[in-house]
Structures are given as structure tokens and as C-alpha cells.
Motif scaffolding. Sequence first.
Motif, mmCIF file in Angstrom:
data_model
loop_
_atom_site.group_PDB
_atom_site.id
_atom_site.type_symbol
_atom_site.label_atom_id
_atom_site.label_comp_id
_atom_site.label_asym_id
_atom_site.label_seq_id
_atom_site.Cartn_x
_atom_site.Cartn_y
_atom_site.Cartn_z
ATOM 1 N N UNK A 94 0.839 -1.203 0.000
ATOM 2 C CA UNK A 94 0.000 0.000 0.000
ATOM 3 C C UNK A 94 0.871 1.249 0.000
ATOM 4 N N UNK A 95 1.969 1.201 0.737
ATOM 5 C CA UNK A 95 2.885 2.347 0.758
ATOM 6 C C UNK A 95 3.538 2.552 -0.602
ATOM 7 N N UNK A 96 3.967 1.453 -1.225
ATOM 8 C CA UNK A 96 4.655 1.571 -2.512
ATOM 9 C C UNK A 96 3.758 2.172 -3.590
ATOM 10 N N UNK A 97 2.475 1.801 -3.574
ATOM 11 C CA UNK A 97 1.570 2.207 -4.650
ATOM 12 C C UNK A 97 0.844 3.511 -4.342
ATOM 13 N N UNK A 98 0.433 3.700 -3.075
ATOM 14 C CA UNK A 98 -0.399 4.852 -2.723
ATOM 15 C C UNK A 98 0.280 5.860 -1.804
ATOM 16 N N UNK A 99 1.348 5.456 -1.140
ATOM 17 C CA UNK A 99 2.032 6.369 -0.229
ATOM 18 C C UNK A 99 2.621 7.559 -0.979
ATOM 19 N N UNK A 100 2.707 8.681 -0.296
ATOM 20 C CA UNK A 100 3.155 9.917 -0.949
ATOM 21 C C UNK A 100 4.515 9.767 -1.617
ATOM 22 N N UNK A 101 5.398 8.970 -1.028
ATOM 23 C CA UNK A 101 6.713 8.779 -1.646
ATOM 24 C C UNK A 101 6.969 7.324 -2.016
ATOM 25 N N UNK A 102 5.901 6.543 -2.187
ATOM 26 C CA UNK A 102 6.073 5.139 -2.561
ATOM 27 C C UNK A 102 6.811 4.996 -3.879
ATOM 28 N N UNK A 103 7.670 4.006 -3.978
ATOM 29 C CA UNK A 103 8.540 3.927 -5.161
ATOM 30 C C UNK A 103 7.766 3.543 -6.430
ATOM 31 N N UNK A 104 6.734 2.700 -6.319
ATOM 32 C CA UNK A 104 5.933 2.387 -7.504
ATOM 33 C C UNK A 104 5.100 3.586 -7.941
ATOM 34 N N UNK A 105 4.610 4.356 -6.984
ATOM 35 C CA UNK A 105 3.861 5.566 -7.335
ATOM 36 C C UNK A 105 4.748 6.540 -8.088
ATOM 37 N N UNK A 106 5.972 6.722 -7.597
ATOM 38 C CA UNK A 106 6.884 7.651 -8.259
ATOM 39 C C UNK A 106 7.404 7.095 -9.580
#
Length: 342
Positions: A94-106
Motif C-alpha cells: 500500500x505504501x509503494x503504490x499509494x504512499x506519498x513517496x512510494x517507489x511504484x507511485x513515483x
Amino acid sequence: IVFVQWVLFGFSFAFGPPVSPGFGSFDWAVLRFGELYNPNYSPTYPLLTYCAYQGTFAVITPALISGAIVGRMKIIPYMIFIFIWSTVCYDPMAHWVWGDNGWLKHLGTLDFAGGTVVHILSGVSGLVASIILGKRHDYDPRGTPAHNLPFTILGTCLLWVGWTGFNAGSANAASGLASLALINTHAAAAAGLITWVVIDAIRGHISISGACIGPIAGLVGITPACGFVQPGWAILIAIITTCIVHSLLLLKRFMRFDDTLDVALIHGCGGISGAFMTGLFSQKWVNEISGGDGAFYGRPIQLWYQIAGILTAIGFAATCTAGILLPLHLIMGIRLAKEDEV
């Protein structure tokens, strides 16, 4: 169990002040941040509301896993499993995809409402768990007739209604984006139902229990894309996903695992299908805040970002599930005795 974990430290692990692009922290443990507003997650309402909302995602994911193993796993090992799994698998993803600095999100992976975080994680984990547990004593790969159609219909309707909250609510506001996600969600569910019934009609037999799978397949398929695509694409995504799921269920008799309620095939494969097609049909103008153009709109790199998210979810879920269940199996035994299963 999961919501207690979520309050104690799960929400902090997933969305708290990060220590790195891979992990949150203990800074928000026991939700000791008070009634503040957060510019990243809840700019117009209290962060506690966002915490409660995201907690429903955290709760439903291990509940989906249970559908793959129901009836043949001991309850205490399952309780231990979902507590550990939520901590080491769900919260980081959840952090990787939705977190403000998640690596998959970035990186650029798009997942509006849980295609990778919820459905691929639960589907793959359910598959691995069912393989480790082994088959039911009376497992029939050709299928078991539904034993309570009213409950099947009721469950389908509750899911269909509840999915409105997951998908439209992920817009984080009562906005045009929420309206788009709402329309896409119901269009996909309806298209999935129609597709399933048409396929069964062509094959010569329509069943109520089968028809109830159609809208779920459509809902799973549209979940990652519902806030990034136009409604026409939502219908196509649902049709394709439902055809894939229907085909896989026909092939189930040749598979060497016992996925009790077809979690791996419906949620896992449906989530993969939807996440992949998000990379094809997404458009930046549809979601100026967090969207991006897909391959059909001149940006094929988005497809590779989606594949990165899919492969990460598959590998991470399989590793975490096996890493938890195999030691539990050796230490205390996780499989019900045959007489208890009967």
C-alpha cells in the motif's frame, strides 16, 4: 484482527511519515496525530477519516484470501497469518503504490482503487496458500454445485454496492473524478454480467451462480483503471476481463490446486488484466492530478510501469505468503484434520 493492527501500527506503516520510498514509520502508531488534516491524503477532511477508509481496504484483502482456503485451514494459524501478512505484505505494498513517496507511485504505476494492492495481492496469496494447504478431501475439479443461491445473489449485490465506496471513494472528494469512477464501476459490473450470461448462453447453459461471477470479474477488472479511463473503455475492460476469467474457470479442471472460491482466478487474474489494460487506455486529461496517457494515447512506457507493478505484486505476495505459512505449518500445523473438515 486487521483493524486492530491498522490502528496500532498498520496505517503508520502504510501512510505514516516515511523513512524511505519503501517503508513508512512508527510515527503515527496508535493514531496519535489527533484530528489534523493532511495535505497529501486528506486536505479537506480529517486524517482519521482517511485512516478509517483505507482500513477497509486493509480488512478486505485478507478476507479475500480466506476464500481460497476456506474449510481446510485451522482458525488460530489463519489469525496469526493475517496479522503477520497484513504487516509484512499489505502495508508495504500500500505504501509503494499509494504512499506519498512510494517507489511504484513515483515510478508511474497507476492503481486507482486496488487492482494491485488488493486483488493481485489477495489472488496470488490465496493461490500460494491453497497450494501449501493441499486439496479438500472431496475436491472435484469439475466443480461443486452452489448450495445456497440466495446467499450467492445477496453477496454479489452487497459487493456491487460496496464497490461504489472503494472505487468512487478513492477520488478522495465529491468531485467529477468520483463521478467518473462511479460510472465506470457500474458500467463494468453490468458489462461483466452481460458478457458472462452471453457466453453461457452460447455454450447452452445459463446458471445463476455463474452469472454472479460476471459482475465481480468486471468490478475487479475496472478497479485499477476506474479513475483513469473513459466509460467506453470501462465496458471493454470488463468484457475482456470477464472473458479471461470465464476461460480460466473452464480450464480449472486441469489445474493442480484447489482454490475453493476461485479467488486466484477471479481476483488475481482479473486484477492483472485490469492493471495491464490501465496501461493501454488511461488518459491524462481524464485525471490531471495523478493520471497519465497510456499506450493507446501515444505513451507506451505506461504499459511497462503497469507491468512493473504487476510483477512486484505477484512476486512479493508469493514470497510473503510462503514465508509465513511454511514456518507456521512446521511449527503448529495449519491443515484441518479430515474429520474436522468433513
